[in-house]
Design a protein around this motif. Structure first.
Motif, PDB file in Angstrom:
ATOM      1  N   LYS A 163      75.930 168.295  80.866  1.00 56.36           N
ATOM      2  CA  LYS A 163      75.770 168.079  79.424  1.00 56.36           C
ATOM      3  C   LYS A 163      74.529 168.797  78.896  1.00 56.36           C
ATOM      4  CE  LYS A 163      76.311 163.503  79.482  1.00 56.36           C
ATOM      5  NZ  LYS A 163      76.419 162.118  78.947  1.00 56.36           N
ATOM      6  N   LYS A 164      73.504 168.883  79.725  1.00 57.13           N
ATOM      7  CA  LYS A 164      72.300 169.619  79.338  1.00 57.13           C
ATOM      8  C   LYS A 164      72.612 171.112  79.203  1.00 57.13           C
ATOM      9  CE  LYS A 164      67.766 170.403  78.902  1.00 57.13           C
ATOM     10  NZ  LYS A 164      67.673 171.859  79.109  1.00 57.13           N
ATOM     11  N   ILE A 165      73.396 171.659  80.138  1.00 62.05           N
ATOM     12  CA  ILE A 165      73.800 173.066  80.046  1.00 62.05           C
ATOM     13  C   ILE A 165      74.592 173.294  78.768  1.00 62.05           C
ATOM     14  CG2 ILE A 165      75.206 174.890  81.085  1.00 62.05           C
ATOM     15  CD1 ILE A 165      74.600 173.667  83.822  1.00 62.05           C
ATOM     16  N   GLU A 166      75.527 172.403  78.486  1.00 61.69           N
ATOM     17  CA  GLU A 166      76.359 172.518  77.286  1.00 61.69           C
ATOM     18  C   GLU A 166      75.499 172.489  76.019  1.00 61.69           C
ATOM     19  OE1 GLU A 166      80.277 172.629  75.364  1.00 61.69           O
ATOM     20  OE2 GLU A 166      79.482 173.176  77.324  1.00 61.69           O
ATOM     21  N   ALA A 167      74.534 171.589  75.994  1.00 56.39           N
ATOM     22  CA  ALA A 167      73.648 171.499  74.830  1.00 56.39           C
ATOM     23  C   ALA A 167      72.812 172.764  74.667  1.00 56.39           C
ATOM     24  CB  ALA A 167      72.739 170.278  74.968  1.00 56.39           C
ATOM     25  N   ASP A 168      72.340 173.326  75.784  1.00 56.81           N
ATOM     26  CA  ASP A 168      71.553 174.562  75.720  1.00 56.81           C
ATOM     27  C   ASP A 168      72.391 175.718  75.182  1.00 56.81           C
ATOM     28  OD1 ASP A 168      69.264 173.359  76.638  1.00 56.81           O
ATOM     29  OD2 ASP A 168      69.495 174.021  78.708  1.00 56.81           O
ATOM     30  N   ILE A 169      73.638 175.819  75.633  1.00 49.53           N
ATOM     31  CA  ILE A 169      74.528 176.892  75.177  1.00 49.53           C
ATOM     32  C   ILE A 169      74.808 176.763  73.682  1.00 49.53           C
ATOM     33  CG2 ILE A 169      76.883 177.796  75.342  1.00 49.53           C
ATOM     34  CD1 ILE A 169      75.112 178.703  77.629  1.00 49.53           C
ATOM     35  N   ASN A 170      74.980 175.543  73.213  1.00 46.77           N
ATOM     36  CA  ASN A 170      75.296 175.317  71.794  1.00 46.77           C
ATOM     37  C   ASN A 170      74.059 175.217  70.912  1.00 46.77           C
ATOM     38  OD1 ASN A 170      78.106 175.277  72.138  1.00 46.77           O
ATOM     39  ND2 ASN A 170      78.055 173.146  72.814  1.00 46.77           N
ATOM     40  N   HIS A 174      71.953 174.534  66.137  1.00 48.50           N
ATOM     41  CA  HIS A 174      71.004 173.598  65.543  1.00 48.50           C
ATOM     42  C   HIS A 174      69.535 173.969  65.718  1.00 48.50           C
ATOM     43  CE1 HIS A 174      70.199 171.984  69.562  1.00 48.50           C
ATOM     44  NE2 HIS A 174      71.492 171.949  69.758  1.00 48.50           N
ATOM     45  N   LEU A 175      69.265 175.083  66.409  1.00 43.98           N
ATOM     46  CA  LEU A 175      67.882 175.560  66.506  1.00 43.98           C
ATOM     47  C   LEU A 175      67.652 176.680  65.495  1.00 43.98           C
ATOM     48  CD1 LEU A 175      66.941 175.969  70.302  1.00 43.98           C
ATOM     49  CD2 LEU A 175      66.020 174.312  68.677  1.00 43.98           C
ATOM     50  N   PRO A 176      66.494 176.732  64.845  1.00 42.53           N
ATOM     51  CA  PRO A 176      66.175 177.906  64.019  1.00 42.53           C
ATOM     52  C   PRO A 176      66.261 179.171  64.868  1.00 42.53           C
ATOM     53  CG  PRO A 176      64.594 176.148  63.645  1.00 42.53           C
ATOM     54  CD  PRO A 176      65.430 175.715  64.811  1.00 42.53           C
ATOM     55  N   VAL A 177      66.719 180.246  64.269  1.00 39.16           N
ATOM     56  CA  VAL A 177      66.940 181.490  65.022  1.00 39.16           C
ATOM     57  C   VAL A 177      65.670 181.940  65.739  1.00 39.16           C
ATOM     58  CG1 VAL A 177      67.567 183.929  64.822  1.00 39.16           C
ATOM     59  CG2 VAL A 177      68.813 182.202  63.501  1.00 39.16           C
ATOM     60  N   MET A 178      64.514 181.727  65.116  1.00 40.76           N
ATOM     61  CA  MET A 178      63.253 182.133  65.732  1.00 40.76           C
ATOM     62  C   MET A 178      62.951 181.361  67.012  1.00 40.76           C
ATOM     63  SD  MET A 178      62.098 184.624  63.981  1.00 40.76           S
ATOM     64  CE  MET A 178      60.403 184.708  64.557  1.00 40.76           C
ATOM     65  N   GLN A 179      63.636 180.242  67.240  1.00 43.98           N
ATOM     66  CA  GLN A 179      63.409 179.427  68.426  1.00 43.98           C
ATOM     67  C   GLN A 179      64.509 179.576  69.469  1.00 43.98           C
ATOM     68  OE1 GLN A 179      62.551 175.300  67.452  1.00 43.98           O
ATOM     69  NE2 GLN A 179      61.365 175.894  65.645  1.00 43.98           N
ATOM     70  N   TRP A 180      65.441 180.498  69.253  1.00 44.13           N
ATOM     71  CA  TRP A 180      66.520 180.699  70.220  1.00 44.13           C
ATOM     72  C   TRP A 180      65.954 181.143  71.567  1.00 44.13           C
ATOM     73  CZ3 TRP A 180      71.228 183.609  67.641  1.00 44.13           C
ATOM     74  CH2 TRP A 180      71.801 182.765  66.676  1.00 44.13           C
ATOM     75  N   HIS A 181      66.569 180.649  72.631  1.00 43.36           N
ATOM     76  CA  HIS A 181      66.205 181.040  73.988  1.00 43.36           C
ATOM     77  C   HIS A 181      67.408 181.738  74.642  1.00 43.36           C
ATOM     78  CE1 HIS A 181      68.461 177.391  75.006  1.00 43.36           C
ATOM     79  NE2 HIS A 181      67.637 176.711  74.220  1.00 43.36           N
ATOM     80  N   TRP A 182      67.271 182.044  75.917  1.00 45.57           N
ATOM     81  CA  TRP A 182      68.286 182.816  76.643  1.00 45.57           C
ATOM     82  C   TRP A 182      69.676 182.194  76.510  1.00 45.57           C
ATOM     83  CZ3 TRP A 182      66.971 187.486  78.144  1.00 45.57           C
ATOM     84  CH2 TRP A 182      67.766 188.189  79.046  1.00 45.57           C
ATOM     85  N   GLU A 183      69.757 180.866  76.708  1.00 42.87           N
ATOM     86  CA  GLU A 183      71.057 180.196  76.660  1.00 42.87           C
ATOM     87  C   GLU A 183      71.605 180.164  75.233  1.00 42.87           C
ATOM     88  OE1 GLU A 183      72.503 179.357  79.689  1.00 42.87           O
ATOM     89  OE2 GLU A 183      70.693 180.437  80.285  1.00 42.87           O
ATOM     90  N   SER A 184      70.719 180.117  74.247  1.00 42.93           N
ATOM     91  CA  SER A 184      71.163 180.169  72.845  1.00 42.93           C
ATOM     92  C   SER A 184      71.914 181.461  72.574  1.00 42.93           C
ATOM     93  CB  SER A 184      69.967 180.071  71.888  1.00 42.93           C
ATOM     94  OG  SER A 184      69.147 178.978  72.167  1.00 42.93           O
ATOM     95  N   TRP A 185      71.369 182.571  73.068  1.00 42.00           N
ATOM     96  CA  TRP A 185      72.022 183.863  72.855  1.00 42.00           C
ATOM     97  C   TRP A 185      73.367 183.932  73.571  1.00 42.00           C
ATOM     98  CZ3 TRP A 185      70.832 186.832  69.025  1.00 42.00           C
ATOM     99  CH2 TRP A 185      69.547 186.797  68.492  1.00 42.00           C
ATOM    100  N   LEU A 300      68.108 178.075  60.071  1.00 40.27           N
ATOM    101  CA  LEU A 300      69.293 177.944  60.922  1.00 40.27           C
ATOM    102  C   LEU A 300      70.303 179.017  60.552  1.00 40.27           C
ATOM    103  CD1 LEU A 300      69.810 174.064  60.750  1.00 40.27           C
ATOM    104  CD2 LEU A 300      68.655 175.371  62.544  1.00 40.27           C
ATOM    105  N   ILE A 301      71.058 179.472  61.532  1.00 39.14           N
ATOM    106  CA  ILE A 301      72.036 180.520  61.271  1.00 39.14           C
ATOM    107  C   ILE A 301      73.139 180.018  60.349  1.00 39.14           C
ATOM    108  CG2 ILE A 301      73.390 179.977  63.360  1.00 39.14           C
ATOM    109  CD1 ILE A 301      73.974 183.009  63.552  1.00 39.14           C
TER     110      ILE A 301
END
Length: 320
Positions: A163-170, A174-185, A300-301
């Protein structure tokens, strides 16, 4: 939140161990245990409900290089190629399947490609005849297990990990674009694939550490018998227009030729670009002047506006 062993046990070997452990609970000798129905459900999902009754379960690891081999009732065999962050390579899938077909009838073999991380393309897995079992399939097993009041720490920890992996991918939602990390992309690129009906993404190594790239909308031209591919590429927030000349000796001429087509076409469509890139095998010839990612007041996107703008650029690119 309590410590979770899978926060540290992130290797494929650790995931192999969990899968073997869960499969083992399907044996009839554990029929009175709470994990038994869930293990049965897991096997039925892996095999498409094609095994009517499960009596004996024998699980092995690393048989001829196969990650997991699960024999059911001394008749059926589940071949599991297990992946977390890595992907299939060389001809391993065909090799494993071919080996088992020398020992069992093909209709008794269930080849499964199990992947809990994110992956761009599954074409080679389908081609090899494997069933996909992805993170959402595993999470469905967890939903089934909720009805059986399972309290086993290993089981619950693994699914909290998923569930943590799923949340990171998604998190791109809900994260501002400036705060995106590897999994966000990864999540954003995967979303783009569904919306554009095209594209692949992967890690692109560079001296500065590299980036996740997304490329699509390929075309081909051959001026003066000098062929080249042209395509679009995202390098996180950067939007690039790329070419791949077949003849390196004509790289400069090819770049200049494509720019002579791209610049006026972009201006015609009201798309601002600037000269960018240097001579190479896969080279950038220009980049978008403004951000292709459209955001709201919170940073947010705005997915609808972002896709609409990308579609506008695609239309221009297709007109070249």
């Amino acid at each position: 939140m309590k410590p979770n062993i899978f926060t540290w046990a992130t290797s494929e070997l650790s995931q192999d161990a969990f899968i073997c452990w869960l499969l083992s609970w399907a044996d009839i000798k554990y029929q009175k245990e709470k994990l038994h129905p869930t293990a049965i459900y897991f096997i039925q999902k892996l095999t498409g409900n094609k095994i009517a009754s499960i009596i004996n379960v024998d699980v092995e690891r690393q048989v001829k290089g196969i990650d997991i081999l699960c024999r059911i009732n001394n008749e059926f065999v589940i071949l599991i190629e297990d992946k977390t962050r890595t992907s299939n390579h060389s001809d391993q899938l065909n090799k494993y399947y071919t080996y088992l077909k020398t020992l069992h009838d093909e209709d008794k073999i269930f080849p499964v490609y199990l992947k809990t991380g994110q992956q761009s393309n599954f074409a080679s897995i389908h081609k090899a005849g494997y069933k996909l079992f992805l993170r959402n399939d595993f999470l469905d097993v967890f939903e089934f297990a909720k009805n059986h009041q399972i309290t086993d720490t290993i089981f619950l920890d693994f699914f909290e990990h998923l569930k943590k992996i799923e949340a990171d991918i998604n998190s791109f939602i809900h994260l501002p674009v400036m705060q995106w990390h590897w999994e966000s992309w990864k999540g954003f690129y995967s979303y783009l694939q569904t919306q554009l009906g095209d594209g692949e993404w992967d890690y692109v190594p560079q001296k500065n550490g590299g980036f996740l790239g997304f490329w699509w909308s390929w075309g081909y031209k051959e001026p003066n018998s000098q062929g080249f591919d042209y395509y679009l590429q995202l390098e996180h927030s950067k939007f690039c227009f790329k070419i791949h000349p077949y003849n390196k000796d004509y790289a400069y001429q090819t770049r200049d030729y494509f720019r002579s087509l791209l610049y006026p076409k972009a201006k015609e469509h009201g798309i601002a670009i600037y000269q960018n890139g240097r001579i190479g095998n896969y080279m950038t010839v220009a980049a978008l002047s403004e951000s292709y990612i459209k955001v709201d007041e919170s940073g947010l996107i705005d997915l609808e506006k972002t896709i609409k703008y990308i579609n506008h650029i695609e239309k221009m690119f297709a007109d070249i």
